[in-house]
Design a protein around this motif. Structure first.
Motif, PDB file in Angstrom:
ATOM      1  N   ASN A 216       1.044  -1.424  -0.049  1.00 53.34           N
ATOM      2  CA  ASN A 216      -0.285  -0.205  -0.133  1.00 53.34           C
ATOM      3  C   ASN A 216       1.076   1.131   0.214  1.00 53.34           C
ATOM      4  O   ASN A 216       2.158   1.500   0.514  1.00 53.34           O
ATOM      5  CB  ASN A 216      -1.015   0.099   1.042  1.00 53.34           C
ATOM      6  CG  ASN A 216      -0.298   0.123   2.451  1.00 53.34           C
ATOM      7  OD1 ASN A 216      -0.186   1.429   2.870  1.00 53.34           O
ATOM      8  ND2 ASN A 216      -0.215  -0.745   3.270  1.00 53.34           N
TER       9      ASN A 216
ATOM     10  N   GLN B 214       0.777   5.123   1.198  1.00 52.41           N
ATOM     11  CA  GLN B 214       0.595   6.336   2.193  1.00 52.41           C
ATOM     12  C   GLN B 214       0.720   7.521   1.600  1.00 52.41           C
ATOM     13  O   GLN B 214       1.461   8.032   1.148  1.00 52.41           O
ATOM     14  CB  GLN B 214       0.704   6.143   3.872  1.00 52.41           C
ATOM     15  CG  GLN B 214       0.116   4.930   3.950  1.00 52.41           C
ATOM     16  CD  GLN B 214       0.306   4.403   5.274  1.00 52.41           C
ATOM     17  OE1 GLN B 214       0.241   4.537   5.926  1.00 52.41           O
ATOM     18  NE2 GLN B 214       0.234   2.855   5.966  1.00 52.41           N
TER      19      GLN B 214
ATOM     20  N   GLN C 162      -4.796   6.820   2.377  1.00 56.66           N
ATOM     21  CA  GLN C 162      -3.755   5.331   1.923  1.00 56.66           C
ATOM     22  C   GLN C 162      -4.547   4.450   1.192  1.00 56.66           C
ATOM     23  O   GLN C 162      -5.251   4.755   0.663  1.00 56.66           O
ATOM     24  CB  GLN C 162      -3.734   4.594   3.485  1.00 56.66           C
ATOM     25  CG  GLN C 162      -3.806   2.964   3.302  1.00 56.66           C
ATOM     26  CD  GLN C 162      -3.485   1.702   4.151  1.00 56.66           C
ATOM     27  OE1 GLN C 162      -2.474   1.858   4.915  1.00 56.66           O
ATOM     28  NE2 GLN C 162      -4.529   1.993   4.429  1.00 56.66           N
TER      29      GLN C 162
ATOM     30  N   ARG D 100       4.742   0.627   1.843  1.00 58.26           N
ATOM     31  CA  ARG D 100       4.504   0.255   2.666  1.00 58.26           C
ATOM     32  C   ARG D 100       4.707  -1.541   1.535  1.00 58.26           C
ATOM     33  O   ARG D 100       4.369  -1.657   0.976  1.00 58.26           O
ATOM     34  CB  ARG D 100       3.712  -0.339   3.391  1.00 58.26           C
ATOM     35  CG  ARG D 100       3.958  -1.908   4.476  1.00 58.26           C
ATOM     36  CD  ARG D 100       3.232  -1.566   5.347  1.00 58.26           C
ATOM     37  NE  ARG D 100       3.200  -2.708   6.601  1.00 58.26           N
ATOM     38  CZ  ARG D 100       2.478  -2.623   7.379  1.00 58.26           C
ATOM     39  NH1 ARG D 100       1.389  -1.644   8.174  1.00 58.26           N
ATOM     40  NH2 ARG D 100       2.863  -3.792   8.454  1.00 58.26           N
TER      41      ARG D 100
ATOM     42  N   ARG E 186      -2.619  -3.136  15.446  1.00 57.54           N
ATOM     43  CA  ARG E 186      -2.425  -3.825  14.070  1.00 57.54           C
ATOM     44  C   ARG E 186      -3.949  -4.349  13.815  1.00 57.54           C
ATOM     45  O   ARG E 186      -4.426  -4.788  14.014  1.00 57.54           O
ATOM     46  CB  ARG E 186      -1.809  -5.340  14.416  1.00 57.54           C
ATOM     47  CG  ARG E 186      -1.541  -6.317  13.600  1.00 57.54           C
ATOM     48  CD  ARG E 186      -0.355  -6.126  13.095  1.00 57.54           C
ATOM     49  NE  ARG E 186       1.229  -5.524  13.854  1.00 57.54           N
ATOM     50  CZ  ARG E 186       2.498  -5.459  12.568  1.00 57.54           C
ATOM     51  NH1 ARG E 186       2.770  -5.941  12.309  1.00 57.54           N
ATOM     52  NH2 ARG E 186       3.194  -4.656  13.633  1.00 57.54           N
TER      53      ARG E 186
ATOM     54  N   GLY F 265      -2.827  -6.527   7.550  1.00 57.66           N
ATOM     55  CA  GLY F 265      -1.360  -6.111   7.609  1.00 57.66           C
ATOM     56  C   GLY F 265      -1.567  -4.666   7.157  1.00 57.66           C
ATOM     57  O   GLY F 265      -0.599  -4.164   6.884  1.00 57.66           O
ATOM     58  N   LEU F 266      -2.865  -4.136   7.085  1.00 57.24           N
ATOM     59  CA  LEU F 266      -2.089  -2.472   6.010  1.00 57.24           C
ATOM     60  C   LEU F 266      -2.615  -0.596   6.485  1.00 57.24           C
ATOM     61  O   LEU F 266      -3.270  -0.121   6.399  1.00 57.24           O
ATOM     62  CB  LEU F 266      -3.281  -1.915   5.059  1.00 57.24           C
ATOM     63  CG  LEU F 266      -2.812  -3.486   4.045  1.00 57.24           C
ATOM     64  CD1 LEU F 266      -4.450  -3.752   3.180  1.00 57.24           C
ATOM     65  CD2 LEU F 266      -1.781  -3.684   3.199  1.00 57.24           C
ATOM     66  N   GLU F 267      -2.006  -1.089   8.414  1.00 49.22           N
ATOM     67  CA  GLU F 267      -2.178  -0.197   9.667  1.00 49.22           C
ATOM     68  C   GLU F 267      -1.834   1.250   8.900  1.00 49.22           C
ATOM     69  O   GLU F 267      -0.886   1.264   7.595  1.00 49.22           O
ATOM     70  CB  GLU F 267      -2.131  -0.307  10.503  1.00 49.22           C
ATOM     71  CG  GLU F 267      -2.249  -1.796  11.078  1.00 49.22           C
ATOM     72  CD  GLU F 267      -0.933  -2.698  10.324  1.00 49.22           C
ATOM     73  OE1 GLU F 267      -2.424  -4.190  10.303  1.00 49.22           O
ATOM     74  OE2 GLU F 267      -0.356  -2.791   9.837  1.00 49.22           O
ATOM     75  N   THR F 268      -2.098   2.140   9.236  1.00 50.78           N
ATOM     76  CA  THR F 268      -2.534   3.639   8.620  1.00 50.78           C
ATOM     77  C   THR F 268      -0.920   3.964  10.141  1.00 50.78           C
ATOM     78  O   THR F 268      -1.738   3.696  11.139  1.00 50.78           O
ATOM     79  CB  THR F 268      -3.516   4.921   8.530  1.00 50.78           C
ATOM     80  OG1 THR F 268      -4.123   4.329   7.770  1.00 50.78           O
ATOM     81  CG2 THR F 268      -3.153   6.152   8.967  1.00 50.78           C
TER      82      THR F 268
END
Lengths: 113, 115
Positions: free
Chosen positions: A31, A33, A48, A92, B96, B100-103
């Motif tokens: 991804n 951001q 995001q 990421r 978490r 698995g795409l946390e800001t």
């Protein structure tokens, strides 16, 4: 290693003009951001992007994520003086334990009234 | 809304001294990240912790160590400080998720000056 290239490094625009910054990764991103940082401040989260080809809008800001999930862009329409700052993309990567964001070098947006 | 808290906000040290930076994540966030940003540079990832265990390691020097405590706050310990360690140190936190795409939300940073 994994790198995120961001261009341009600096962009001078007249107030009211549009602005675009581009990011490109050498490998596929999980991804991406976007952050804005004012001088002396901290990175402030903007958006995001997760899905291939995703487009998101926030008022005058439009964010895109490429089909291959390797590039992204931020476009600001009709810039205002409040848009001044440095815009960072931060990617990421996939993989176990890949927590840290890899930042681009940032684009410094300078607006002339 | 509550944000990430970092202390101290400013720190002046001399070469070869030690420093400890603290980070208090956003409530209910279980992951903390440390970044170093030199003047005019982009943030560089140092290390991260999830549930008190190191989860990822970036470009953290061997002179630095960090840990996350039971209340989820984290401390970055820096020893044998060098002039080149002068920088902004940011802590970020996230919650978490299974995908698995946390800001990551950044704190205000600690400005370290090594003389």
């Amino acid at each position: 290693g994994q790198q995120v290239m961001q261009i341009p490094q600096y962009q001078h625009v007249q107030e009211g003009e549009d602005f675009t910054t581009y990011c490109n990764s050498s490998t596929t991103l999980s991804n991406i951001q976007w952050y804005k940082q004012r001088p002396g401040g901290h990175p402030v989260f903007l958006i995001q992007l997760v899905k291939s080809g995703e487009v998101k809008k926030q008022k005058r800001l439009t964010f895109q994520f490429g089909e291959a999930k390797k590039n992204s862009s931020l476009h600001i329409t009709a810039t205002q003086t409040t848009d001044v700052g440095t815009y960072f993309c931060a990617g990421r990567y996939s993989g176990g334990g890949a927590d840290g964001l890899t930042f681009g070098k940032g684009t410094h947006l300078i607006i002339q009234p | 809304a509550a944000g990430v808290i970092q202390s101290p906000r400013h720190l002046i040290k001399e070469k070869r001294e030690t420093a400890t930076l603290k980070c208090y994540p956003i409530p209910r966030h279980d992951t903390v990240y440390w970044y170093q940003q030199g003047p005019g540079q982009d943030p560089q990832f140092l290390i991260s912790f999830y549930e008190k265990m190191q989860s990822d390691k970036g470009s953290i020097p061997d002179r630095f160590s960090a840990q996350q405590f039971s209340d989820y706050h984290s401390e970055l310990n820096m020893s044998s400080l060098e002039l080149g360690d002068s920088a902004l140190y940011f802590c970020a936190s996230s919650r978490r998720t299974s995908w698995g795409l946390e800001t990551q939300y950044f704190g205000p940073g600690t400005r370290l000056l090594v003389l």
